[in-house]
Write an enzyme that holds these catalytic residues in place. Structure first.
Site, PDB file in Angstrom:
ATOM      1  N   CYS A 135       0.833  -1.209   0.000  1.00  0.00           N
ATOM      2  CA  CYS A 135       0.000   0.000   0.000  1.00  0.00           C
ATOM      3  C   CYS A 135       0.863   1.253   0.000  1.00  0.00           C
ATOM      4  CB  CYS A 135      -0.938  -0.012   1.209  1.00  0.00           C
ATOM      5  SG  CYS A 135      -1.969   1.460   1.305  1.00  0.00           S
ATOM      6  N   CYS A 138      -0.454   4.137   2.074  1.00  0.00           N
ATOM      7  CA  CYS A 138      -0.182   3.996   3.512  1.00  0.00           C
ATOM      8  C   CYS A 138       1.288   4.265   3.828  1.00  0.00           C
ATOM      9  CB  CYS A 138      -0.507   2.585   3.999  1.00  0.00           C
ATOM     10  SG  CYS A 138      -2.001   1.871   3.317  1.00  0.00           S
ATOM     11  N   ASP A 139       2.191   3.774   3.002  1.00  0.00           N
ATOM     12  CA  ASP A 139       3.594   3.685   3.416  1.00  0.00           C
ATOM     13  C   ASP A 139       4.583   4.536   2.625  1.00  0.00           C
ATOM     14  OD1 ASP A 139       2.805   1.880   5.345  1.00  0.00           O
ATOM     15  OD2 ASP A 139       3.079   0.148   4.047  1.00  0.00           O
TER      16      ASP A 139
END
Ligand code: NAP
Length: 317
Positions: A135, A138-139
């Site tokens: 992701c 997300c990261d």
């Protein structure tokens, strides 16, 4: 002993499931959440979550899920750590079986999520959350100024690469063929981005590194030659699998996601946003959503499903 009849049975324990349970129980509904033995969903596999509002310093994925669970239980929803097996939506009340036990509910919310598809090669499992992710939204932030790799050739891989190119020093897409399957528009955006390079005809055969990922082992699909490629991060973007295959009678789309239906009222105004093909069965989260796939959107979809179930239950009287 009289068998309990629940107003709402929620299947799944990611952000969609817990959020649905919080809203259902606060609407005064007798609520059961079947969480599964390995409860908590995809966030249990992540480390720092920085994009879920309310946590100024971020929060570890498992801690966030534990908080959601505690909140759900404190409000009075029953959470059972049993693995869902099957549902019978032809009976009223509906019957949901988990670990051999049958639970009866007037309405059901399916929030079983989706799982990222992984490469299943050596080192991948051990390095998840240590530079290996599925992701970018997300990261990506953790890879500012670093060199990263994206594996895949579909729209997800293009999207991940474009997102990462905003923050990383370099992005290399590794694809097993000599053509992408992504849409033309997405491919053009990738080809026009000066930071993104492509390694064609390569498969990742192993992840390298101990404490964190340091590279990948590649095999050329044409020559068979093996090389090592240094990188600070790897984003695997080869698709998702929705957990939808055990819901007999519920309409799925061609990719296997549950079809979420919007139902208007008599005046043509939107009444339900999270209906399925079976009245009284609602859906929330990644099991129907292949577009956003975020904890916050899953939670929002779970909330909508619970509010829809509540409205539907009121109408049944
Ligand atoms: P996808 O379209 O199924 O693409 C998966 C990609 O991963 C393919 O290029 C495939 O290679 C590759 N792949 C699969 N297994 C692999 C393996 N074991 N090793 C190496 N490579 C592997 O999945 P997706 O990209 O997640 O997209 C899913 C759906 O969501 C699509 O319909 C897509 O259009 C849609 N989507 C749309 C958007 C958007 O419009 N912005 C964004 C994301 C997703 P091959 O090509 O060789 O098969």
């Amino acid at each position: 002993m009289t068998e309990i009849l629940y107003d709402v049975i929620i299947i799944g324990s990611g952000p969609a499931g817990f959020s649905a349970a919080i809203y259902a129980v606060r609407s005064g509904r007798k609520t059961l959440l079947l969480s599964g033995v390995r409860w908590g969903g995809q966030l249990m596999l992540t480390t720092l979550v920085e994009n879920y509002p309310g946590f100024p310093d971020g929060i570890q994925g498992p801690e966030l899920m534990l908080n959601m669970r505690k909140q759900t239980e404190r409000l009075g929803a029953e959470v059972v750590n049993a693995d869902f097996e099957k549902a019978d939506f032809s009976k009223k009340p509906f019957q949901v079986t988990a670990e051999g036990k049958i639970y009866r509910g007037k309405s059901v919310i399916i929030a079983t999520g989706a799982d990222s598809i992984w490469l299943n090669v050596p080192g991948e499992m051990q390095l998840r959350g240590k530079g290996v992710s599925t992701c970018a939204t997300c990261d990506a932030f953790f890879f500012r100024g670093k060199n990263v790799v994206v594996v895949g050739g579909g729209d997800s891989a293009m999207e991940e690469a474009l997102f990462l190119a905003n923050v990383a020093k370099s992005v290399t897409i590794i694809h097993r063929r000599d053509k992408f399957r992504a849409s033309h528009a997405m491919q053009q955006r990738v080809f026009n981005d000066g930071k993104i390079k492509v390694l064609w005809n390569k498969t990742v055969t192993a992840f390298l590194g101990a404490e964190k990922v340091t590279g990948v082992k590649l095999k050329d699909t044409v020559s068979g030659k093996e090389t090592d490629f240094d990188t600070d991060g790897v984003f695997v973007a080869i698709g998702h699998k929705p957990n939808s295959d055990r819901f007999k009678g519920i309409e799925l789309d061609k990719k296997g996601y549950i079809v979420r239906k919007e139902i208007p009222d008599e005046q043509g105004l939107l009444k339900f946003r999270s209906a399925t093909s079976v009245p009284g069965v609602f859906v929330g989260g990644d099991v129907h959503d292949y577009r956003y796939k975020q904890a916050i959107t899953a939670a929002a979809f779970g909330c909508m499903a619970a509010l829809d179930a509540d409205k539907w239950l009121m109408e049944q009287k």
